[in-house]
Design a protein around this motif. Structure first.
Motif, PDB file in Angstrom:
ATOM      1  N   ARG A   1     -20.316  27.351 -15.592  1.00  0.00           N
ATOM      2  CA  ARG A   1     -19.562  28.855 -15.199  1.00  0.00           C
ATOM      3  C   ARG A   1     -18.282  28.943 -15.946  1.00  0.00           C
ATOM      4  N   VAL A   2     -17.965  30.016 -16.509  1.00  0.00           N
ATOM      5  CA  VAL A   2     -16.785  30.232 -17.246  1.00  0.00           C
ATOM      6  C   VAL A   2     -16.225  31.579 -16.879  1.00  0.00           C
ATOM      7  N   GLN A   3     -15.066  31.816 -16.244  1.00  0.00           N
ATOM      8  CA  GLN A   3     -14.849  33.076 -15.798  1.00  0.00           C
ATOM      9  C   GLN A   3     -13.151  33.128 -16.218  1.00  0.00           C
ATOM     10  N   ALA A   4     -12.888  34.793 -16.407  1.00  0.00           N
ATOM     11  CA  ALA A   4     -11.295  34.865 -16.746  1.00  0.00           C
ATOM     12  C   ALA A   4     -11.021  36.229 -16.390  1.00  0.00           C
ATOM     13  N   GLY A   5      -9.855  36.615 -16.551  1.00  0.00           N
ATOM     14  CA  GLY A   5      -9.289  37.919 -16.079  1.00  0.00           C
ATOM     15  C   GLY A   5      -8.093  38.168 -16.683  1.00  0.00           C
TER      16      GLY A   5
ATOM     17  N   GLY B   1      -8.363  31.674  -4.884  1.00  0.00           N
ATOM     18  CA  GLY B   1      -8.010  30.586  -4.372  1.00  0.00           C
ATOM     19  C   GLY B   1      -9.383  29.829  -4.560  1.00  0.00           C
ATOM     20  N   SER B   2     -10.138  29.574  -3.391  1.00  0.00           N
ATOM     21  CA  SER B   2     -11.267  28.743  -3.706  1.00  0.00           C
ATOM     22  C   SER B   2     -12.371  29.357  -4.427  1.00  0.00           C
ATOM     23  N   ASN B   3     -12.367  30.528  -4.461  1.00  0.00           N
ATOM     24  CA  ASN B   3     -13.169  31.372  -5.269  1.00  0.00           C
ATOM     25  C   ASN B   3     -13.104  30.972  -6.713  1.00  0.00           C
ATOM     26  N   LEU B   4     -11.892  30.366  -7.234  1.00  0.00           N
ATOM     27  CA  LEU B   4     -11.603  29.888  -8.570  1.00  0.00           C
ATOM     28  C   LEU B   4     -11.499  28.551  -8.809  1.00  0.00           C
ATOM     29  N   VAL B   5     -10.921  27.892  -7.719  1.00  0.00           N
ATOM     30  CA  VAL B   5     -11.068  26.315  -7.732  1.00  0.00           C
ATOM     31  C   VAL B   5     -11.026  25.860  -6.191  1.00  0.00           C
ATOM     32  N   ARG B   6     -12.348  25.378  -6.122  1.00  0.00           N
ATOM     33  CA  ARG B   6     -12.617  25.046  -4.678  1.00  0.00           C
ATOM     34  C   ARG B   6     -11.562  23.835  -4.265  1.00  0.00           C
ATOM     35  N   GLY B   7     -11.293  23.697  -3.069  1.00  0.00           N
ATOM     36  CA  GLY B   7     -10.331  22.691  -2.515  1.00  0.00           C
ATOM     37  C   GLY B   7      -8.826  23.278  -2.268  1.00  0.00           C
ATOM     38  N   PHE B   8      -8.828  24.533  -2.505  1.00  0.00           N
ATOM     39  CA  PHE B   8      -7.563  25.290  -1.979  1.00  0.00           C
ATOM     40  C   PHE B   8      -7.691  26.603  -1.290  1.00  0.00           C
ATOM     41  N   ALA B   9      -6.859  26.617  -0.471  1.00  0.00           N
ATOM     42  CA  ALA B   9      -6.824  27.850   0.430  1.00  0.00           C
ATOM     43  C   ALA B   9      -6.952  29.265  -0.042  1.00  0.00           C
ATOM     44  N   PRO B  10      -7.290  30.226   0.538  1.00  0.00           N
ATOM     45  CA  PRO B  10      -7.339  31.688  -0.033  1.00  0.00           C
ATOM     46  C   PRO B  10      -6.132  31.951  -0.441  1.00  0.00           C
ATOM     47  N   GLY B  11      -5.506  32.406  -1.758  1.00  0.00           N
ATOM     48  CA  GLY B  11      -4.726  32.816  -2.303  1.00  0.00           C
ATOM     49  C   GLY B  11      -3.553  31.361  -2.426  1.00  0.00           C
TER      50      GLY B  11
ATOM     51  N   PHE C   1      -8.303  32.024 -15.456  1.00  0.00           N
ATOM     52  CA  PHE C   1      -9.391  31.826 -16.079  1.00  0.00           C
ATOM     53  C   PHE C   1      -9.879  30.359 -15.170  1.00  0.00           C
ATOM     54  N   GLY C   2     -11.279  29.904 -15.317  1.00  0.00           N
ATOM     55  CA  GLY C   2     -11.773  29.038 -14.545  1.00  0.00           C
ATOM     56  C   GLY C   2     -13.074  28.481 -15.220  1.00  0.00           C
ATOM     57  N   VAL C   3     -13.370  27.205 -15.188  1.00  0.00           N
ATOM     58  CA  VAL C   3     -14.420  26.648 -15.808  1.00  0.00           C
ATOM     59  C   VAL C   3     -15.071  25.666 -14.477  1.00  0.00           C
ATOM     60  N   THR C   4     -16.208  25.889 -14.269  1.00  0.00           N
ATOM     61  CA  THR C   4     -16.938  25.120 -13.220  1.00  0.00           C
ATOM     62  C   THR C   4     -18.303  24.438 -13.724  1.00  0.00           C
ATOM     63  N   THR C   5     -18.437  23.255 -13.459  1.00  0.00           N
ATOM     64  CA  THR C   5     -19.710  22.409 -13.711  1.00  0.00           C
ATOM     65  C   THR C   5     -20.341  21.958 -12.398  1.00  0.00           C
ATOM     66  N   GLU C   6     -21.736  21.942 -12.269  1.00  0.00           N
ATOM     67  CA  GLU C   6     -22.352  21.820 -10.942  1.00  0.00           C
ATOM     68  C   GLU C   6     -23.637  21.226 -11.205  1.00  0.00           C
ATOM     69  N   VAL C   7     -24.157  20.421 -10.544  1.00  0.00           N
ATOM     70  CA  VAL C   7     -25.261  19.708 -10.587  1.00  0.00           C
ATOM     71  C   VAL C   7     -25.988  20.041  -9.245  1.00  0.00           C
ATOM     72  N   GLN C   8     -27.111  20.997  -8.948  1.00  0.00           N
ATOM     73  CA  GLN C   8     -27.731  20.753  -7.731  1.00  0.00           C
ATOM     74  C   GLN C   8     -28.944  20.089  -7.651  1.00  0.00           C
ATOM     75  N   PHE C   9     -29.417  19.364  -6.607  1.00  0.00           N
ATOM     76  CA  PHE C   9     -30.300  18.481  -6.603  1.00  0.00           C
ATOM     77  C   PHE C   9     -30.991  18.660  -5.113  1.00  0.00           C
ATOM     78  N   PRO C  10     -32.347  18.160  -5.046  1.00  0.00           N
ATOM     79  CA  PRO C  10     -33.036  18.115  -3.676  1.00  0.00           C
ATOM     80  C   PRO C  10     -32.514  16.748  -3.092  1.00  0.00           C
ATOM     81  N   ILE C  11     -32.604  16.997  -1.562  1.00  0.00           N
ATOM     82  CA  ILE C  11     -32.145  15.900  -0.874  1.00  0.00           C
ATOM     83  C   ILE C  11     -33.392  15.066  -0.783  1.00  0.00           C
ATOM     84  N   TRP C  12     -33.422  13.830  -1.339  1.00  0.00           N
ATOM     85  CA  TRP C  12     -34.630  13.046  -1.412  1.00  0.00           C
ATOM     86  C   TRP C  12     -35.048  12.648   0.107  1.00  0.00           C
ATOM     87  N   GLY C  13     -36.518  12.760   0.234  1.00  0.00           N
ATOM     88  CA  GLY C  13     -36.990  12.476   1.655  1.00  0.00           C
ATOM     89  C   GLY C  13     -37.094  13.868   2.621  1.00  0.00           C
TER      90      GLY C  13
END
Length: 845
Positions: free
Chosen positions: A660-664, A683-693, A717-729
């Motif tokens: 994901r790439v976003q900019a404004g 905040g977290s909607n751009l870089v998770r781990g940070f509070a709103p604002g 601007f923001g760049v996100t990379t993510e891998v989603q996976f099933p939980i085995w079992g």
């Protein structure tokens, strides 16, 4: 003439006499004689026997018994006549059902053929028992047992009572694939709507064996293999066996994958005059070197057929031809353009639509009655109708018309519910507990219009929204609609002001291609900013002291500076920024803008491959207070990671990579200085781990409460990379998945005021004579805003990278999507506000 008649009669009599003397007798035509019923019903019985031959009599007897109108029937012959013996049967008083709870009585009454005030027929009663048993099997109760009993009544009639033992739910215990080596069984199961039974079964019905649903799932698997280059793929067999010892079905699917093919060449062969094949090449969706993709071939056929139809060749279809080369595993694709048979559409019959207006269905066809028949365009309409969400199933068939060059199109639809009433709730770390009540219908009054009304109430936010969308505005293939809303958010730890917004948006949607849309819109809204100022939230007591509470001010508001210091003053209990105070009041914004969108996702609801791009621009200044141009964009890319699954590594299957790439940017116009609510506050909607604002420019004038004084920025601007996976079992239908992610981004450039004359004047009244804060004798807020520390240091308004990594748990729960994020900020600014854990649940508001 008279003599001729006499001659013929006498000749006939002579022939008859001769045959009689010779021992020949002409057989008389056999009569159908009915016994056992009143004369009024006898003719109804005779109608089942068109003749007296053995075959006709046997067929008539079977039809008579199957009708269920009489108790029983059998046939004898006597004197050359066929005698039909019919038992009238006992009259049924009522039909009753015992033991049914999973299928309602009114639904069972539609299944059985026996009915009150009709004659009882034991054969039909047995067939009805079998029909009820089949209905339970389709509803996941294959162990159900059905019997019936007859209860005589004093008046000579009977009650027929079906006794039902519904048994336990008998779903699919196992889905077994045989012959798959490229993709694991778990990967193939993940594409199916049909699921296996587990401890979650009491909340779902997808584990019930449904032949139609299984057939649809197998078609999805077939298309999946063709999309990934396996042109020789085919399903050898699929067999569902009920295993009593397991208490359910075992579904076994045998497949042959074949090799993966790549495209060696792609050509267009035109047999049409005035059609240049080279000019059509931009419509090709695949190229030499690509992995063969059956979906891309289908899309190319659609694009070519529509293009040449627009050029006047309405009967022409593009036909794909593939020449496989097994030796090097390539396929040469050739699209042939030939003039098809000149057949016209005589009539389009719409059947099965009780709610949906007929024109809503007809407008999905690019052809109409009297137009040339084109199979590609008909198939395209069928896909569109199935994608509307109004119908469970749409099937289009043809039948010959009144002439050889005419065809009748039959459209059979099975409607489904499109309206919903939802009461949902959830919790998020930004909004607290929140609940929503909503009423919506995507096919309002059968017109295809979408309406939605929602009411939202939470700890720190509340609102109401009404939306309306007409998908065919002005009878054109463009959507039109509007949104009206009112929202309010309260001040809290991360925001020292309350905000109320009232507004409306008018919007249009113009499809440019199948994948690109242009959406102009106009928005007008009023934003009201207020700052709470009481003993619980004293966020404005430097300018409006609270008697007996604000440091240095007693109940008579007489300033007493003797005990004030840098560590004890009106700001130490929390104080809103001067920029926020300057925004207090109501501001009207009037903006005209547009959104340009692109999407080629394979599944909009649960994408695994494809991308989306949105670009939005709004110009504020057509009236109102604000003057700026706001530009924002976002791109998302999805790709399944099945290349990690080769060799049967099941725990690596069903993984999806997301980028994901976003900019404004916000550009003020005509000297306008943006207010806090104009800026991007992220905040977290751009870089998770940070509070709103929690990132970007903030007011550091008050070192004790800067976390609630985010100012926002004009660039991000923001760049996100993510891998989603099933939980085995865990079974996939539980809806639990995991994810790992990395977020990088920045928010910068505050371009608002830094000096506030009104604040300076207010400070003079209380002895504050300096622009800077913490100046003796009052140590108040001052009149200058600082985006850097008072003693010098990094400017929070400057560009600075933030970076975080983390893990997530995603759950598609029955109440809506829930997500847990735990993040680790690894690069941050000295005055950023971090928040490692974030939780959101319920519906998306």
């Amino acid at each position: 003439m008279r003599s001729t008649r006499l001659f013929c009669r006498n000749a006939a009599l002579a022939v008859a006499a001769f045959l009689a003397l010779a021992g020949f007798v002409c057989p008389a035509a056999a009569d159908i004689v009915v016994e056992g019923v009143p004369p009024a019903q006898a003719q109804a019985v005779r109608d089942y026997f068109p003749g007296a031959s053995e075959e006709e009599v046997q067929a008539g007897l079977e039809a008579l018994r199957a009708s269920g109108r009489f108790g029983d029937a059998y046939v004898t012959r006597s004197g050359g006549n066929v005698i039909v013996h019919v038992a009238a049967g006992t009259v049924i008083n009522r039909i009753a059902f015992e033991g049914n709870s999973k299928i309602k009585t009114e639904n069972l009454e539609k299944i059985v053929r026996l009915a009150a005030h009709k004659s009882f027929n034991a054969r039909v009663a047995d067939e009805d028992s079998a029909h009820i048993t089949e209905a339970y099997r389709v509803n996941g109760r294959a162990a159900a047992r059905v019997s019936y009993r007859v209860v005589p009544l004093p008046n000579g009639t009977i009650d027929v009572v079906f006794k039902i033992d519904e048994g336990d739910k008998t779903g699919i215990k196992e889905i077994r694939f045989v012959g798959n080596t490229v993709f694991s069984s778990s990967r193939l199961k993940s594409m199916m709507e049909t699921t296996e039974m587990n401890f979650y079964s009491f909340l779902k019905t997808s584990d019930v064996y449904d032949p139609e649903r299984v057939a649809g799932d197998l078609e999805l698997i077939r298309r999946f293999y063709l999309k990934n280059g396996y042109a020789d793929f085919h399903i050898v067999s699929s067999d569902a066996r009920y295993e009593p010892e397991l208490g359910g079905y075992v579904l076994e699917v045998v497949i042959e994958e074949g090799p993966q093919y790549r495209v060696s060449s792609v050509d267009i062969e035109s047999h049409l005059p005035d059609i240049d094949a080279g000019a059509l090449r931009p419509l090709l969706r695949l190229a030499p070197g690509d992995v063969y993709n059956g979906v891309a071939v289908e899309q190319t056929v659609d694009a070519l057929t529509r293009e040449i139809a627009h050029k006047g060749y309405a009967f022409t279809q593009a036909r794909p031809r593939g020449q496989r080369n097994p030796a090097d595993r390539t396929v040469a694709v050739n699209f042939v353009l030939d003039e098809g048979p000149r057949v016209f559409i005589e009539r389009i019959n719409i059947r099965g639509n009780a709610k949906t207006r007929e024109y809503v269905i007809r407008r999905e066809f690019e052809v109409g009655e009297g137009d040339p028949y084109n199979r590609v365009l008909i198939d395209r309409a069928e896909r569109h109708l199935n994608g509307l969400g109004y119908f469970k199933k749409v099937k289009i068939t043809n039948e010959p018309g009144s002439a050889p060059d005419r065809v009748v199109i039959n459209v059979d639809v099975e409607e489904q519910s499109t309206g919903s009433f939802n009461v949902s709730g959830g919790y998020s770390t930004t909004q607290g507990f929140i609940g929503e009540v909503s009423v919506s219908d995507s096919n309002f009054m059968g017109r295809g219009e979408a309406v939605r009304l929602s009411l939202e109430e939470g700890q720190r936010a509340r609102g109401v929204t009404f939306s309306f969308t007409e998908p065919y505005f002005l009878d054109q293939r463009m959507s039109g609609g509007f949104d009206v809303y009112a929202r309010k958010s309260d001040a809290w730890t991360y925001s020292y002001y309350s905000q109320t917004s009232y507004g409306a948006t008018l919007r249009l949607g113009l499809p440019i291609t199948e994948e690109i849309t242009f959406q102009p819109h106009y928005s007008i809204y009023e934003t009201q900013i207020s700052i709470p100022n009481d003993s619980q939230k004293p966020y404005n007591d430097c300018q409006q002291p609270i008697p007996g509470y604000t440091p240095g001010f007693g109940y008579w508001l007489a300033p007493n500076t003797s005990n004030l210091s840098v560590f004890y003053n009106c700001m130490t209990n929390g104080e809103a920024s001067l920029a926020i105070k300057d925004s207090v009041g109501a501001r009207l914004t009037s903006a005209l803008g547009y959104t340009l969108g692109f999407s080629n996702l394979d599944n909009p609801r649960n994408p695994r491959n494809g991308s989306t791009v949105t670009f939005t621009q709004d110009v504020a200044g057509l009236g109102g207070f604000s003057r700026f141009v706001r530009t924002s964009g976002e791109a998302r890319y999805y790709h399944d990671l099945d290349f990690l699954n080769y060799g049967g590594w099941n725990f690596l299957s069903d993984m999806v990579g997301i980028g994901r790439v976003q900019a404004g940017n916000l550009t003020p116009l005509f000297g306008y200085q943006p207010r806090v609510f104009d800026n991007f506050n992220l905040g977290s909607n751009l870089v998770r781990g940070f509070a709103p604002g929690g990132i970007g420019p903030r007011d550091l004038s008050n070192w004790t409460s800067y976390q609630g004084n985010a100012l926002g920025g004009t660039n991000y601007f923001g760049v996100t990379t993510e891998v989603q996976f099933p939980i085995w079992g865990l079974p996939k239908d539980i809806g639990l998945r995991g994810a790992v992610f990395n977020d990088v981004g920045s928010l910068w450039d505050f371009r608002g005021k830094t000096y506030y004359p009104k604040a300076y004047a207010a400070g003079l009244a209380f002895g504050q004579t300096n622009c800077l804060p913490y100046t003796a004798p009052t140590y108040g807020q001052g009149a200058c805003l600082l985006t850097h520390p008072l003693g010098g240091g990094a400017d929070t308004s400057a560009f600075q990278i933030r970076d975080s990594v983390g893990v997530s748990l995603l759950w598609q729960s029955p109440l809506g999507p829930i997500r847990f994020d735990y993040s680790f900020p690894i690069v941050k600014g000295p005055y950023d506000v971090t928040k490692r854990f974030n939780f959101s649940g319920g519906t998306t508001f």
